[in-house]
Design a protein around this motif. Structure first.
Motif, short mmCIF file in Angstrom:
data_model
loop_
_atom_site.label_atom_id
_atom_site.label_comp_id
_atom_site.label_asym_id
_atom_site.label_seq_id
_atom_site.Cartn_x
_atom_site.Cartn_y
_atom_site.Cartn_z
N ILE A 1 38.14 15.56 -13.05
CA ILE A 1 37.72 16.96 -13.07
C ILE A 1 36.48 17.09 -13.94
O ILE A 1 36.42 16.58 -15.06
CB ILE A 1 38.85 17.87 -13.60
CG1 ILE A 1 40.04 17.84 -12.63
CG2 ILE A 1 38.35 19.30 -13.79
CD1 ILE A 1 41.24 18.64 -13.09
N GLN B 1 33.73 19.97 -15.47
CA GLN B 1 33.67 21.40 -15.78
C GLN B 1 32.30 21.76 -16.33
O GLN B 1 31.69 21.02 -17.09
CB GLN B 1 34.73 21.74 -16.82
CG GLN B 1 34.75 23.22 -17.25
CD GLN B 1 35.93 23.51 -18.15
OE1 GLN B 1 37.07 23.19 -17.81
NE2 GLN B 1 35.65 24.11 -19.31
N GLN C 1 35.16 24.49 -12.15
CA GLN C 1 35.53 23.08 -12.19
C GLN C 1 35.40 22.44 -10.82
O GLN C 1 35.47 23.12 -9.78
CB GLN C 1 36.98 22.92 -12.70
CG GLN C 1 37.17 23.32 -14.15
CD GLN C 1 38.59 23.04 -14.61
OE1 GLN C 1 39.56 23.22 -13.88
NE2 GLN C 1 38.72 22.59 -15.86
N ILE C 2 35.22 21.12 -10.84
CA ILE C 2 35.12 20.33 -9.62
C ILE C 2 36.17 19.23 -9.71
O ILE C 2 36.18 18.47 -10.67
CB ILE C 2 33.72 19.68 -9.47
CG1 ILE C 2 32.61 20.73 -9.60
CG2 ILE C 2 33.61 18.91 -8.18
CD1 ILE C 2 31.23 20.10 -9.82
N ARG C 3 37.02 19.14 -8.69
CA ARG C 3 37.97 18.03 -8.64
C ARG C 3 37.43 16.97 -7.68
O ARG C 3 37.06 17.28 -6.53
CB ARG C 3 39.35 18.48 -8.18
CG ARG C 3 40.38 17.32 -8.18
CD ARG C 3 41.69 17.74 -7.52
NE ARG C 3 42.31 18.85 -8.22
CZ ARG C 3 43.06 18.72 -9.31
NH1 ARG C 3 43.25 17.52 -9.84
NH2 ARG C 3 43.60 19.78 -9.87
N GLU D 1 38.03 13.15 -5.94
CA GLU D 1 38.92 12.04 -5.61
C GLU D 1 38.10 10.99 -4.87
O GLU D 1 37.51 11.29 -3.82
CB GLU D 1 40.11 12.50 -4.76
CG GLU D 1 41.08 13.40 -5.51
CD GLU D 1 42.29 13.79 -4.67
OE1 GLU D 1 42.40 13.29 -3.52
OE2 GLU D 1 43.11 14.59 -5.16
N GLU E 1 38.05 19.79 -4.34
CA GLU E 1 38.41 21.16 -4.71
C GLU E 1 37.40 21.68 -5.72
O GLU E 1 36.92 20.94 -6.58
CB GLU E 1 39.81 21.19 -5.30
CG GLU E 1 40.41 22.57 -5.49
CD GLU E 1 41.85 22.54 -5.99
OE1 GLU E 1 42.46 23.61 -6.09
OE2 GLU E 1 42.35 21.42 -6.28
N LEU F 1 41.60 24.09 -12.68
CA LEU F 1 42.10 22.96 -11.90
C LEU F 1 42.83 21.95 -12.77
O LEU F 1 43.50 21.06 -12.26
CB LEU F 1 40.94 22.27 -11.17
CG LEU F 1 40.15 23.13 -10.17
CD1 LEU F 1 39.08 22.29 -9.49
CD2 LEU F 1 41.07 23.76 -9.13
N ALA G 1 39.71 18.93 -18.10
CA ALA G 1 38.48 18.32 -17.62
C ALA G 1 38.28 16.93 -18.22
O ALA G 1 38.49 16.72 -19.43
CB ALA G 1 37.28 19.20 -17.97
N ASP G 2 37.87 15.99 -17.37
CA ASP G 2 37.47 14.67 -17.85
C ASP G 2 36.05 14.70 -18.41
O ASP G 2 35.73 13.95 -19.34
CB ASP G 2 37.55 13.67 -16.70
CG ASP G 2 38.96 13.52 -16.16
OD1 ASP G 2 39.73 12.76 -16.77
OD2 ASP G 2 39.26 14.16 -15.13
N SER H 1 33.20 17.71 -19.55
CA SER H 1 32.92 19.13 -19.75
C SER H 1 31.52 19.28 -20.30
O SER H 1 31.17 18.67 -21.32
CB SER H 1 33.94 19.75 -20.70
OG SER H 1 33.73 21.15 -20.83
#
Length: 408
Positions: free
Chosen positions: A2, A4, A17-19, A21, A27, A32, A35-36, A38
């Motif tokens: 994630i 942010q 936020q942006i997910r 994969e 997403e 979400l 955040a990994d 930010s």
């Protein structure tokens, strides 16, 4: 993963936020999760920026790789916050047939550069379309390399075979260039009238053969009304502009810097430069495309045209936003969305240009409060110099993600 921060698109800016994969965005929205990565409010997160006009100097013959190759161009791109590029075909071994295009493609795969490359095919006297869809480049007059037309009639005859194709034009009238060949300076040898005449002809060809047309590195204010009028009639034409035609003009030329400041088309007047800024702001110009042309300083002094600009792309965008008062929304349009729209027909399953589910998770993060002074030792281009050396831009590249991986 994630990410942010403040997301920037042509429709606005939003803290979200942006997910991610794998290599794709799955997403986008608030809350979400933890955040990994930010990024502070000093930063804008853009869909990965794309430079759709570069010269990597690499082909199967490798005769010009002493000044750049696919890998060093990729490193320079990341340094400048660029996640995908499109490479021009005026190589010593030009990609003009199915076989030569595939050979260059295989050579690119062996290099395995850090960013995605889209390859143009060349259009020259007597060439024919490839059997598969690619973007094409037509050099209307002499530039760097031998892939160009000597008359506009010759170009017309060739383009009749490319109906409906995606064709980009280097707009300089070859007949007028020949008429001015004996002029004293590079700027006088390639005057504005050469670009204006070629613009008229390119627009005629785009309409006549129902091309998806693009005018490269536009530089002359007097040509902009021609483009607007053609669009008003439904002609499918878009336009690039370079950093050097937005930042420099003929008033910057000195006897000492002429070699470094030579390119095709050349620097124009102060009025032309201001007209390019205005046209980029209001949308007549669609892409910030560098025409990244890495030559050694010795070659520039010998009269070979072109400047390297990949390393400084993102920092230059901060100058547009903070000093020239462009909005982040405008920058997202001409640095991310429009370049993505240009290459997406040719890069499936990848999809560039927007922060939306299904798009490639390649992102450019710019810090608006962290100035950077361009220094030769920080450049990644193999040619090892920049026309912006010593210039301080008001912001800088904070981070770059390529297909879900943070690479800077």
């Amino acid at each position: 993963m994630i990410i942010q921060g403040t997301l920037a698109s042509s429709s606005g800016t939003l803290n979200s936020q942006i997910r991610v994969e794998g290599a794709y965005i799955v997403e986008v929205g608030p809350n979400l999760g933890e955040a990994d990565y930010s990024f502070s409010g000093d930063c804008f997160i853009f869909a990965g920026m794309g430079d759709i006009h570069i010269h990597a100097r690499d082909d199967v013959g490798e005769s010009q790789t002493y000044k750049e190759d696919f890998c060093t161009a990729g490193a320079a791109a990341i340094n400048g916050g660029v996640v995908h590029v499109a490479d021009m075909p005026n190589n010593p071994v030009p990609p003009i047939t199915d076989e030569s295009y595939q050979e260059k493609t295989q050579h690119l795969k062996k290099r395995n550069p850090a960013v995605h490359f889209t390859l143009y095919a060349g259009i020259g006297p007597g060439t024919n379309p490839l059997s598969f869809a690619v973007p094409y480049k037509a050099y209307m007059g002499p530039s760097v390399g031998d892939l160009f037309f000597k008359t506009l009639e010759q170009l017309d005859e060739t383009l009749s075979r490319y109906r409906g194709c995606d064709v980009s034009f280097h707009c300089e009238d070859p007949v007028l260039l020949e008429q001015h060949a004996a002029a004293m300076t590079h700027e006088e040898k390639r005057p504005a009238e050469c670009e204006i005449s070629a613009t008229r002809f390119a627009l005629q060809m785009i309409e006549k053969y129902e091309l998806k047309g693009k005018l490269c590195h536009y530089s002359v204010g007097e040509g902009l009304p021609l483009i607007r009028e053609a669009r008003s009639r439904g002609v499918k034409v878009t336009c690039e502009v370079t950093p050097h035609h937005l930042y420099f003009d003929q008033s910057d030329l000195t006897d000492q810097n002429r070699g470094k400041m030579q390119m095709n088309p050349p620097l124009r007047t102060i009025a032309d430069r201001k007209a390019m800024l205005d046209a980029l702001r209001e949308g007549t110009l669609d892409y910030l495309a560098t025409d990244h042309a890495p030559h050694t300083l010795e070659e520039n002094e010998q009269g070979i045209s072109g400047q390297p600009h990949l390393d400084t792309y993102g920092a230059f965008v901060t100058w547009l936003i903070l000093d020239q008062k462009f909005t982040p929304e405008q920058a997202a349009r001409f640095c991310s969305e429009n370049p993505g729209d240009f290459v997406n027909p040719y890069v499936s399953p990848k999809k560039f240009g927007r922060i939306e589910p299904g798009y490639t998770a390649s992102l450019t993060v710019l810090n608006m409060k962290q100035p950077v002074t361009i220094r030769r030792e920080d450049l990644k281009t193999k040619c090892g110099w920049s026309p912006f050396e010593g210039i301080t831009f008001p912001g800088s590249v904070e981070a770059v993600f390529i297909e879900g991986e943070k690479v800077r």
